[in-house]
Motif scaffolding. Structure first.
Motif, PDB file in Angstrom:
ATOM      1  N   ASP A  59       0.428   8.676  -0.907  1.00 21.88           N
ATOM      2  CA  ASP A  59       1.008   8.024  -2.082  1.00 21.88           C
ATOM      3  C   ASP A  59      -0.017   7.167  -2.818  1.00 21.88           C
ATOM      4  O   ASP A  59       0.300   6.506  -3.797  1.00 21.88           O
ATOM      5  CB  ASP A  59       2.244   7.203  -1.725  1.00 21.88           C
ATOM      6  CG  ASP A  59       1.955   6.000  -0.843  1.00 21.88           C
ATOM      7  OD1 ASP A  59       0.778   5.752  -0.510  1.00 21.88           O
ATOM      8  OD2 ASP A  59       2.914   5.301  -0.481  1.00 21.88           O
ATOM      9  N   CYS A  60      -1.249   7.190  -2.331  1.00 17.24           N
ATOM     10  CA  CYS A  60      -2.365   6.464  -2.944  1.00 17.24           C
ATOM     11  C   CYS A  60      -2.065   4.988  -3.155  1.00 17.24           C
ATOM     12  O   CYS A  60      -2.277   4.433  -4.231  1.00 17.24           O
ATOM     13  CB  CYS A  60      -2.815   7.149  -4.225  1.00 17.24           C
ATOM     14  SG  CYS A  60      -3.716   8.657  -3.844  1.00 17.24           S
ATOM     15  N   GLN A  61      -1.592   4.356  -2.097  1.00 13.78           N
ATOM     16  CA  GLN A  61      -1.410   2.907  -2.102  1.00 13.78           C
ATOM     17  C   GLN A  61      -2.477   2.280  -1.220  1.00 13.78           C
ATOM     18  O   GLN A  61      -2.667   2.686  -0.076  1.00 13.78           O
ATOM     19  CB  GLN A  61      -0.039   2.491  -1.576  1.00 13.78           C
ATOM     20  CG  GLN A  61       0.102   0.976  -1.570  1.00 13.78           C
ATOM     21  CD  GLN A  61       1.439   0.479  -1.068  1.00 13.78           C
ATOM     22  OE1 GLN A  61       2.337   1.247  -0.756  1.00 13.78           O
ATOM     23  NE2 GLN A  61       1.589  -0.834  -1.005  1.00 13.78           N
ATOM     24  N   ILE A  62      -3.163   1.301  -1.785  1.00 14.98           N
ATOM     25  CA  ILE A  62      -4.101   0.504  -1.007  1.00 14.98           C
ATOM     26  C   ILE A  62      -3.272  -0.545  -0.268  1.00 14.98           C
ATOM     27  O   ILE A  62      -2.550  -1.320  -0.891  1.00 14.98           O
ATOM     28  CB  ILE A  62      -5.155  -0.164  -1.916  1.00 14.98           C
ATOM     29  CG1 ILE A  62      -6.004   0.910  -2.591  1.00 14.98           C
ATOM     30  CG2 ILE A  62      -6.017  -1.135  -1.116  1.00 14.98           C
ATOM     31  CD1 ILE A  62      -6.940   0.377  -3.648  1.00 14.98           C
ATOM     32  N   HIS A  63      -3.375  -0.530   1.035  1.00 14.06           N
ATOM     33  CA  HIS A  63      -2.598  -1.461   1.857  1.00 14.06           C
ATOM     34  C   HIS A  63      -3.389  -2.696   2.239  1.00 14.06           C
ATOM     35  O   HIS A  63      -2.878  -3.560   2.934  1.00 14.06           O
ATOM     36  CB  HIS A  63      -2.071  -0.760   3.111  1.00 14.06           C
ATOM     37  CG  HIS A  63      -0.934   0.153   2.819  1.00 14.06           C
ATOM     38  ND1 HIS A  63       0.379  -0.226   2.961  1.00 14.06           N
ATOM     39  CD2 HIS A  63      -0.909   1.426   2.357  1.00 14.06           C
ATOM     40  CE1 HIS A  63       1.167   0.780   2.617  1.00 14.06           C
ATOM     41  NE2 HIS A  63       0.403   1.791   2.244  1.00 14.06           N
ATOM     42  N   GLY A  64      -4.611  -2.785   1.808  1.00 13.77           N
ATOM     43  CA  GLY A  64      -5.408  -3.975   2.060  1.00 13.77           C
ATOM     44  C   GLY A  64      -6.879  -3.693   1.896  1.00 13.77           C
ATOM     45  O   GLY A  64      -7.340  -2.570   2.136  1.00 13.77           O
ATOM     46  N   LEU A  65      -7.595  -4.695   1.445  1.00 19.33           N
ATOM     47  CA  LEU A  65      -9.047  -4.633   1.340  1.00 19.33           C
ATOM     48  C   LEU A  65      -9.547  -6.046   1.614  1.00 19.33           C
ATOM     49  O   LEU A  65      -9.192  -6.975   0.895  1.00 19.33           O
ATOM     50  CB  LEU A  65      -9.458  -4.165  -0.059  1.00 19.33           C
ATOM     51  CG  LEU A  65     -10.900  -3.687  -0.182  1.00 19.33           C
ATOM     52  CD1 LEU A  65     -11.027  -2.701  -1.324  1.00 19.33           C
ATOM     53  CD2 LEU A  65     -11.872  -4.804  -0.352  1.00 19.33           C
ATOM     54  N   TYR A  66     -10.307  -6.188   2.685  1.00 18.79           N
ATOM     55  CA  TYR A  66     -10.728  -7.509   3.138  1.00 18.79           C
ATOM     56  C   TYR A  66     -12.224  -7.512   3.392  1.00 18.79           C
ATOM     57  O   TYR A  66     -12.750  -6.595   4.005  1.00 18.79           O
ATOM     58  CB  TYR A  66      -9.997  -7.893   4.436  1.00 18.79           C
ATOM     59  CG  TYR A  66      -8.504  -7.746   4.322  1.00 18.79           C
ATOM     60  CD1 TYR A  66      -7.743  -8.758   3.740  1.00 18.79           C
ATOM     61  CD2 TYR A  66      -7.854  -6.600   4.759  1.00 18.79           C
ATOM     62  CE1 TYR A  66      -6.372  -8.631   3.608  1.00 18.79           C
ATOM     63  CE2 TYR A  66      -6.480  -6.459   4.633  1.00 18.79           C
ATOM     64  CZ  TYR A  66      -5.738  -7.474   4.064  1.00 18.79           C
ATOM     65  OH  TYR A  66      -4.383  -7.345   3.921  1.00 18.79           O
TER      66      TYR A  66
END
Length: 192
Positions: free
Chosen positions: A112-119
């Motif tokens: 679904d091309c959702q970014i669930h986090g970028l840290y």
């Protein structure tokens, strides 16, 4: 120094062509060069990823959220195995940026091309690590044929996405108690 930088780029190009690794060279203050390798997360990365997530949110989001909101999204004493299910779940791509240790990571759900986090570790912020991770997450979505991807960004992270071509769609909340305000951002690949 310039010859070393050029030689490393030649090696990296050869590795990329053989699809063995993705890496990026960074030059800091025109004095030193370091290489960041982007790779899939492994189960044994989980404690470090939990620490990166917690320290990032605690340091970078503290001006945007109350202590009760921070406690909900980044507990002071998190379970070090909290993200192990995500790493093991084949429907998520968890990408790690590392040099001598883990500098950051990103999570995307390619279907679904959702970014669930970028840290990114606070001490590595502003060095291009987050951008390299984001570009990798975007590429994974492009490879599925998707025309866009989105994230529910924390208030402190929304400007990062907006500077990289994302559009603010709406303000929302996640969670129920307490409600956590986030910004829904989206990027269309058709506009590139």
């Amino acid at each position: 120094m310039l010859l070393l930088y050029q030689a490393l780029n030649i090696v990296l190009d050869a590795c990329r062509q053989q699809n063995r690794l993705r890496a990026k060279l960074f030059q800091l203050k025109e004095q030193s060069v370091f290489m960041v390798i982007l790779r899939a997360a492994r189960d044994d990365d989980t404690p470090q990823l939990t620490e990166v997530r917690t320290s990032t949110l605690r340091e970078r989001a503290s001006g945007s959220y109350s202590e009760s909101e921070l406690a909900a999204i980044a507990p002071k004493n998190p379970d070090p195995d909290r993200g192990s299910g995500t790493i093991q779940n084949e429907s998520f791509d968890v990408i790690v940026a590392q040099d001598d240790g883990i500098l950051g990571f990103g999570v995307v759900h390619p279907s679904d091309c959702q970014i669930h986090g970028l840290y990114v570790k606070p001490e590595a912020t502003g060095e291009g690590v987050g951008t390299a991770l984001l570009e990798e997450l975007e590429q994974r979505c492009r490879e599925t044929g998707s025309e866009s991807l989105f994230a529910l960004a924390t208030l402190n992270a929304a400007p990062f996405y907006l500077k990289r071509g994302y559009e603010k769609i709406s303000e929302r909340t996640i969670s129920e108690e307490p409600e956590i305000p986030v910004i829904h951002v989206e990027k269309s690949f058709a506009e590139e």
